[in-house]
Design an enzyme around this catalytic site. Structure first.
Site, PDB file in Angstrom:
ATOM      1  N   GLN A 146      45.653  44.443 -12.432  1.00 18.89           N
ATOM      2  CA  GLN A 146      44.431  44.300 -11.633  1.00 18.89           C
ATOM      3  C   GLN A 146      44.513  45.051 -10.299  1.00 18.89           C
ATOM      4  O   GLN A 146      43.498  45.234  -9.635  1.00 18.89           O
ATOM      5  CB  GLN A 146      44.139  42.824 -11.378  1.00 18.89           C
ATOM      6  CG  GLN A 146      43.769  42.081 -12.671  1.00 18.89           C
ATOM      7  CD  GLN A 146      43.467  40.626 -12.388  1.00 18.89           C
ATOM      8  OE1 GLN A 146      44.366  39.813 -12.288  1.00 18.89           O
ATOM      9  NE2 GLN A 146      42.197  40.311 -12.217  1.00 18.89           N
ATOM     10  N   HIS A 167      45.875  39.578 -19.309  1.00 22.24           N
ATOM     11  CA  HIS A 167      45.669  40.836 -18.573  1.00 22.24           C
ATOM     12  C   HIS A 167      46.778  41.837 -18.880  1.00 22.24           C
ATOM     13  O   HIS A 167      46.516  43.034 -19.023  1.00 22.24           O
ATOM     14  CB  HIS A 167      45.660  40.579 -17.058  1.00 22.24           C
ATOM     15  CG  HIS A 167      44.311  40.171 -16.517  1.00 22.24           C
ATOM     16  ND1 HIS A 167      43.184  40.930 -16.672  1.00 22.24           N
ATOM     17  CD2 HIS A 167      43.934  39.083 -15.799  1.00 22.24           C
ATOM     18  CE1 HIS A 167      42.162  40.327 -16.082  1.00 22.24           C
ATOM     19  NE2 HIS A 167      42.589  39.200 -15.544  1.00 22.24           N
ATOM     20  N   CYS A 177      37.195  35.710 -13.122  1.00 21.16           N
ATOM     21  CA  CYS A 177      38.242  36.726 -13.015  1.00 21.16           C
ATOM     22  C   CYS A 177      37.938  37.613 -11.821  1.00 21.16           C
ATOM     23  O   CYS A 177      36.799  38.040 -11.639  1.00 21.16           O
ATOM     24  CB  CYS A 177      38.262  37.548 -14.303  1.00 21.16           C
ATOM     25  SG  CYS A 177      39.513  38.843 -14.296  1.00 21.16           S
ATOM     26  N   LEU A 178      38.968  37.910 -11.031  1.00 16.34           N
ATOM     27  CA  LEU A 178      38.762  38.746  -9.852  1.00 16.34           C
ATOM     28  C   LEU A 178      38.339  40.171 -10.229  1.00 16.34           C
ATOM     29  O   LEU A 178      37.787  40.891  -9.399  1.00 16.34           O
ATOM     30  CB  LEU A 178      40.033  38.782  -8.984  1.00 16.34           C
ATOM     31  CG  LEU A 178      40.441  37.428  -8.374  1.00 16.34           C
ATOM     32  CD1 LEU A 178      41.710  37.570  -7.554  1.00 16.34           C
ATOM     33  CD2 LEU A 178      39.321  36.840  -7.541  1.00 16.34           C
ATOM     34  N   GLY A 238      45.247  33.397  -9.602  1.00 16.60           N
ATOM     35  CA  GLY A 238      46.234  34.206 -10.296  1.00 16.60           C
ATOM     36  C   GLY A 238      45.841  35.671 -10.205  1.00 16.60           C
ATOM     37  O   GLY A 238      44.660  35.981 -10.008  1.00 16.60           O
ATOM     38  N   HIS A 266      45.574  33.226 -18.970  1.00 13.10           N
ATOM     39  CA  HIS A 266      44.593  34.230 -18.529  1.00 13.10           C
ATOM     40  C   HIS A 266      45.322  35.460 -17.951  1.00 13.10           C
ATOM     41  O   HIS A 266      44.998  36.603 -18.292  1.00 13.10           O
ATOM     42  CB  HIS A 266      43.673  33.585 -17.484  1.00 13.10           C
ATOM     43  CG  HIS A 266      42.674  34.514 -16.852  1.00 13.10           C
ATOM     44  ND1 HIS A 266      41.304  34.326 -16.964  1.00 13.10           N
ATOM     45  CD2 HIS A 266      42.837  35.612 -16.076  1.00 13.10           C
ATOM     46  CE1 HIS A 266      40.685  35.289 -16.301  1.00 13.10           C
ATOM     47  NE2 HIS A 266      41.583  36.083 -15.737  1.00 13.10           N
ATOM     48  N   GLU A 267      46.309  35.209 -17.095  1.00 11.46           N
ATOM     49  CA  GLU A 267      47.039  36.334 -16.480  1.00 11.46           C
ATOM     50  C   GLU A 267      47.877  37.074 -17.517  1.00 11.46           C
ATOM     51  O   GLU A 267      47.974  38.309 -17.491  1.00 11.46           O
ATOM     52  CB  GLU A 267      47.927  35.842 -15.328  1.00 11.46           C
ATOM     53  CG  GLU A 267      47.176  35.140 -14.200  1.00 11.46           C
ATOM     54  CD  GLU A 267      45.953  35.893 -13.711  1.00 11.46           C
ATOM     55  OE1 GLU A 267      45.968  37.144 -13.733  1.00 11.46           O
ATOM     56  OE2 GLU A 267      44.972  35.246 -13.322  1.00 11.46           O
TER      57      GLU A 267
HETATM   58 ZN    ZN Z   1      41.476  37.817 -14.567  1.00 15.27          ZN
END
Ligand code: ZN
Length: 194
Positions: free
Chosen positions: A50, A138, A92-93, A45, A134-135
């Protein structure tokens, strides 16, 4: 347009994303590039903040593999009717190398719009429910570690400090702009789409 995924503690990751008022070709291109970045970094995701875009959209594919599973684009998402509770490890990226145990509702109702402007109304559970939550976080400026217990978060402190000192060193060297400049850049996206 060339996107890259920004790491903690880039200020856009604490910046509440804005509701999208219109979708045009450029925004569709952006969303296609978000999928590219997500697959390239083996994610499942990716939220627009991000990639330094302060707008309420995220992309998801729970398989993390192009051409497999289901791709979801969620514009102006809302989550309702959380039920149950489940704990699992998340990464997480924007927090490369860090993982932690996060407790979340097991099921949640997703309301959003897809790229064509069609409403999405889905009851989510399991891994997909976790990824979407999670997304969604963000977009509200939250990291997964904000939802961890203080005790569990202790294991991440050193990794977070390393990410922060690396980011600040790059700002001091001029390869990343100051926080003020990074935030000022967001206004252009907002004036066009929010
Ligand atoms: Zn993340």
């Amino acid at each position: 347009m060339s996107l890259s995924i920004v790491p903690f503690p880039h200020p856009v990751l604490r910046y509440p994303a804005k509701t999208i008022r219109r979708v045009d070709r450029e925004l569709k291109n952006l969303i296609a590039e978000m999928f590219d970045q997500m697959y390239e970094h083996n994610g499942v995701g990716l939220a627009a903040n991000q990639v330094e875009v302060p707008l309420r959209v995220f992309v998801v594919n729970p398989t993390g593999k192009r051409g497999e599973g289901e791709e979801l684009v969620c514009i102006n998402p809302e989550l309702n009717l959380p039920k149950g509770s489940d704990s699992d490890s998340e990464g997480c990226l924007s927090l490369p190398g860090l993982h932690g145990e996060v407790k979340r509702p097991e099921r949640v109702r997703l309301s959003a719009f897809d790229l064509a402007g069609n409403p999405i109304e889905r009851q989510l559970e399991g891994f997909l429910a976790r990824v979407v939550q999670h997304e969604f976080d963000h977009l509200n400026g939250l990291y997964f570690f904000d939802r961890m217990t203080d005790e569990a978060r202790c294991d991440l402190v050193q990794g977070l400090e390393e990410l922060e000192s690396d980011f600040r060193a790059r700002q001091a060297a001029g390869s990343i702009a100051s926080d003020e400049e990074l935030v000022a850049r967001l206004a252009e996206w907002e004036s066009r789409y929010a």
